[in-house]
Design a protein around this motif. Structure first.
Motif, PDB file in Angstrom:
ATOM      1  N   ALA A 115       0.816  -1.215   0.000  1.00  0.00           N
ATOM      2  CA  ALA A 115       0.000   0.000   0.000  1.00  0.00           C
ATOM      3  C   ALA A 115       0.846   1.261   0.000  1.00  0.00           C
ATOM      4  O   ALA A 115       0.492   2.256  -0.634  1.00  0.00           O
ATOM      5  N   PHE A 116       1.966   1.220   0.712  1.00  0.00           N
ATOM      6  CA  PHE A 116       2.800   2.406   0.853  1.00  0.00           C
ATOM      7  C   PHE A 116       4.045   2.360  -0.033  1.00  0.00           C
ATOM      8  O   PHE A 116       4.991   3.109   0.177  1.00  0.00           O
ATOM      9  N   ASN A 117       4.021   1.448  -1.003  1.00  0.00           N
ATOM     10  CA  ASN A 117       5.077   1.382  -2.025  1.00  0.00           C
ATOM     11  C   ASN A 117       6.474   1.322  -1.417  1.00  0.00           C
ATOM     12  O   ASN A 117       7.377   2.065  -1.805  1.00  0.00           O
ATOM     13  N   LEU A 118       6.653   0.429  -0.448  1.00  0.00           N
ATOM     14  CA  LEU A 118       7.956   0.294   0.188  1.00  0.00           C
ATOM     15  C   LEU A 118       8.963  -0.430  -0.693  1.00  0.00           C
ATOM     16  O   LEU A 118      10.172  -0.354  -0.448  1.00  0.00           O
ATOM     17  N   ASN A 119       8.474  -1.139  -1.701  1.00  0.00           N
ATOM     18  CA  ASN A 119       9.363  -1.861  -2.627  1.00  0.00           C
ATOM     19  C   ASN A 119      10.332  -2.775  -1.884  1.00  0.00           C
ATOM     20  O   ASN A 119      11.501  -2.897  -2.254  1.00  0.00           O
ATOM     21  N   ALA A 120       9.839  -3.387  -0.829  1.00  0.00           N
ATOM     22  CA  ALA A 120      10.647  -4.299  -0.015  1.00  0.00           C
ATOM     23  C   ALA A 120       9.902  -5.616   0.149  1.00  0.00           C
ATOM     24  O   ALA A 120       8.676  -5.647   0.244  1.00  0.00           O
ATOM     25  N   GLN A 121      10.657  -6.696   0.188  1.00  0.00           N
ATOM     26  CA  GLN A 121      10.082  -8.017   0.409  1.00  0.00           C
ATOM     27  C   GLN A 121       9.965  -8.283   1.906  1.00  0.00           C
ATOM     28  O   GLN A 121      10.938  -8.120   2.644  1.00  0.00           O
ATOM     29  N   VAL A 122       8.779  -8.651   2.354  1.00  0.00           N
ATOM     30  CA  VAL A 122       8.563  -8.974   3.765  1.00  0.00           C
ATOM     31  C   VAL A 122       8.826 -10.457   3.984  1.00  0.00           C
ATOM     32  O   VAL A 122       8.301 -11.304   3.248  1.00  0.00           O
ATOM     33  N   TRP A 123       9.628 -10.762   5.000  1.00  0.00           N
ATOM     34  CA  TRP A 123       9.948 -12.143   5.368  1.00  0.00           C
ATOM     35  C   TRP A 123       9.537 -12.378   6.813  1.00  0.00           C
ATOM     36  O   TRP A 123       9.889 -11.596   7.700  1.00  0.00           O
ATOM     37  N   GLY A 124       8.833 -13.463   7.069  1.00  0.00           N
ATOM     38  CA  GLY A 124       8.526 -13.876   8.431  1.00  0.00           C
ATOM     39  C   GLY A 124       9.347 -15.097   8.792  1.00  0.00           C
ATOM     40  O   GLY A 124       9.438 -16.044   8.011  1.00  0.00           O
ATOM     41  N   VAL A 125       9.968 -15.067   9.950  1.00  0.00           N
ATOM     42  CA  VAL A 125      10.703 -16.234  10.460  1.00  0.00           C
ATOM     43  C   VAL A 125       9.799 -16.935  11.461  1.00  0.00           C
ATOM     44  O   VAL A 125       9.515 -16.382  12.539  1.00  0.00           O
ATOM     45  N   ASN A 126       9.312 -18.117  11.105  1.00  0.00           N
ATOM     46  CA  ASN A 126       8.380 -18.799  12.007  1.00  0.00           C
ATOM     47  C   ASN A 126       9.092 -19.319  13.248  1.00  0.00           C
ATOM     48  O   ASN A 126      10.155 -19.926  13.164  1.00  0.00           O
ATOM     49  N   VAL A 127       8.479 -19.079  14.403  1.00  0.00           N
ATOM     50  CA  VAL A 127       9.071 -19.512  15.675  1.00  0.00           C
ATOM     51  C   VAL A 127       8.344 -20.728  16.238  1.00  0.00           C
ATOM     52  O   VAL A 127       8.651 -21.201  17.335  1.00  0.00           O
ATOM     53  N   CYS A 128       7.371 -21.222  15.484  1.00  0.00           N
ATOM     54  CA  CYS A 128       6.641 -22.431  15.834  1.00  0.00           C
ATOM     55  C   CYS A 128       6.013 -22.964  14.553  1.00  0.00           C
ATOM     56  O   CYS A 128       6.137 -22.347  13.498  1.00  0.00           O
TER      57      CYS A 128
END
Length: 345
Positions: A217-230
């Motif tokens: 939505a805010f055009n961050l042009n970045a890939q979001v990564w989640g590191v699962n802890v479970c």
């Protein structure tokens, strides 16, 4: 590492404003880590300090609860029921915010409280929350029924209880980190950086869901990564997508859930939820001594360690900027103090 990536071109409601309370201390700082970045010799590492959303009211949960508790008040509820582990950051934040707002808080906690109250559990008690604890086998498959049963209990007393799911991770909670991306947009402009990667711990999916939608939505042009802890990558891909779908349907947004890029870095859960390896405790100690930032062994310690390992393997490239979202959790350190005995050697 498992990745689910799909094209995304849907319009998002950057100017839509749902009910919200002002509970967190915002904006939080974006802090550069010069010594660690120099040591790594690759991308510059920045930390979004959401561990500073308050004092005892710290961490990522506050951003979500600003919207969730606003909804509870809008519906005329006098009681809030939520759930989590014995050392749940979310439950601690909910209990303290309910005390601040004059709401009754009822916590359903997974675990057996033996010995003296410590960490988040101590703060739950100080906040005056009503607490019921359940051993894991009784909690895991029955938590939905337990929440409804207690909600009915309050209804029978002539009261109205609002249920918040684990971690406040649902369609309402998505707004917390959707709006955090508005803040990140301003942070990046002020620091004159264009990060390609945003990394967070993911334990119930809501933070990652909000970041995923907000980055677009805010055009961050970045890939979001989640590191699962479970759990595992497949579980979180489904959970993040479910939260986004709930968000889209609940607010009737023009948002194509199917065409989102959901990325999960798997392989760092270790022995299990809230159980860390020696490498994690060492990572926590090293970052604290190098940069004065304190992680926790349940969420941020695992995610930060994963980021460093994936960097060494070339996951994020050799230059540019990486932003790590520090989601808090410092109180989870204290019940695990025995794992830091190496500091005395």
């Amino acid at each position: 590492m498992t990745v689910c990536s799909m094209a995304s071109d849907s319009a998002l409601p950057a100017d839509y404003h749902p009910p919200r309370l002002k509970l967190a201390q915002l904006p939080t700082p974006l802090q550069f880590l010069p010594r660690l970045s120099e040591k790594l010799g690759g991308p510059r590492i920045w930390v979004k300090r959401d561990d500073l959303t308050g004092s005892v009211l710290s961490g990522n949960k506050l951003r979500k609860l600003e919207f969730t508790l606003a909804q509870a008040q809008q519906e005329g509820c006098d009681t809030v029921i939520t759930c989590g582990g014995l050392q749940s950051n979310h439950c601690r934040a909910t209990a303290l915010l309910c005390a601040q707002l004059g709401l009754t808080c009822h916590l359903l906690l997974r675990g057996d409280p033996t010995g003296e109250a410590d960490g988040n559990y101590l703060l739950d008690k100080l906040a005056g929350a009503t607490i019921n604890t359940y051993v894991a086998k009784d909690y895991q498959g029955a938590i939905s029924d337990l929440l409804r049963q207690w909600q009915q209990h309050y209804q029978d007393l002539g009261r109205k209880a609002f249920i918040i799911p684990t971690g406040a991770s649902d369609g309402i909670g998505v707004w917390g980190y959707f709006e955090a991306c508005r803040e990140l947009q301003q942070d990046f402009a002020a620091a004159n950086i264009t990060p390609q990667h945003i990394i967070c711990a993911t334990g119930s999916g809501g933070t990652q869901a909000g970041l995923t939608a907000g980055a677009q939505a805010f055009n961050l042009n970045a890939q979001v990564w989640g590191v699962n802890v479970c759990d595992d990558a497949a579980w979180f891909m489904n959970k993040v997508q479910a939260d986004l779908q709930d968000w889209q349907q609940r607010y009737q947004l023009q948002f194509d859930v199917a065409n989102q890029s959901i990325n999960v870095i798997d392989g760092y859960v270790g022995p299990g939820y809230a159980l860390a390896t020696a490498e994690i405790y060492q990572c926590i100690a090293e970052l604290a001594s190098q940069e004065g930032i304190v992680l926790d062994p349940v969420y941020t310690g695992k995610a930060f360690y994963a980021m460093l390992q994936e960097h060494q393997q070339g996951r994020f490239g050799s230059d540019g900027d990486i932003v790590f979202v520090h989601t808090g959790g410092v109180f989870g350190l204290f019940p695990q103090r025995q794992h830091f005995a190496f500091l005395d050697n």
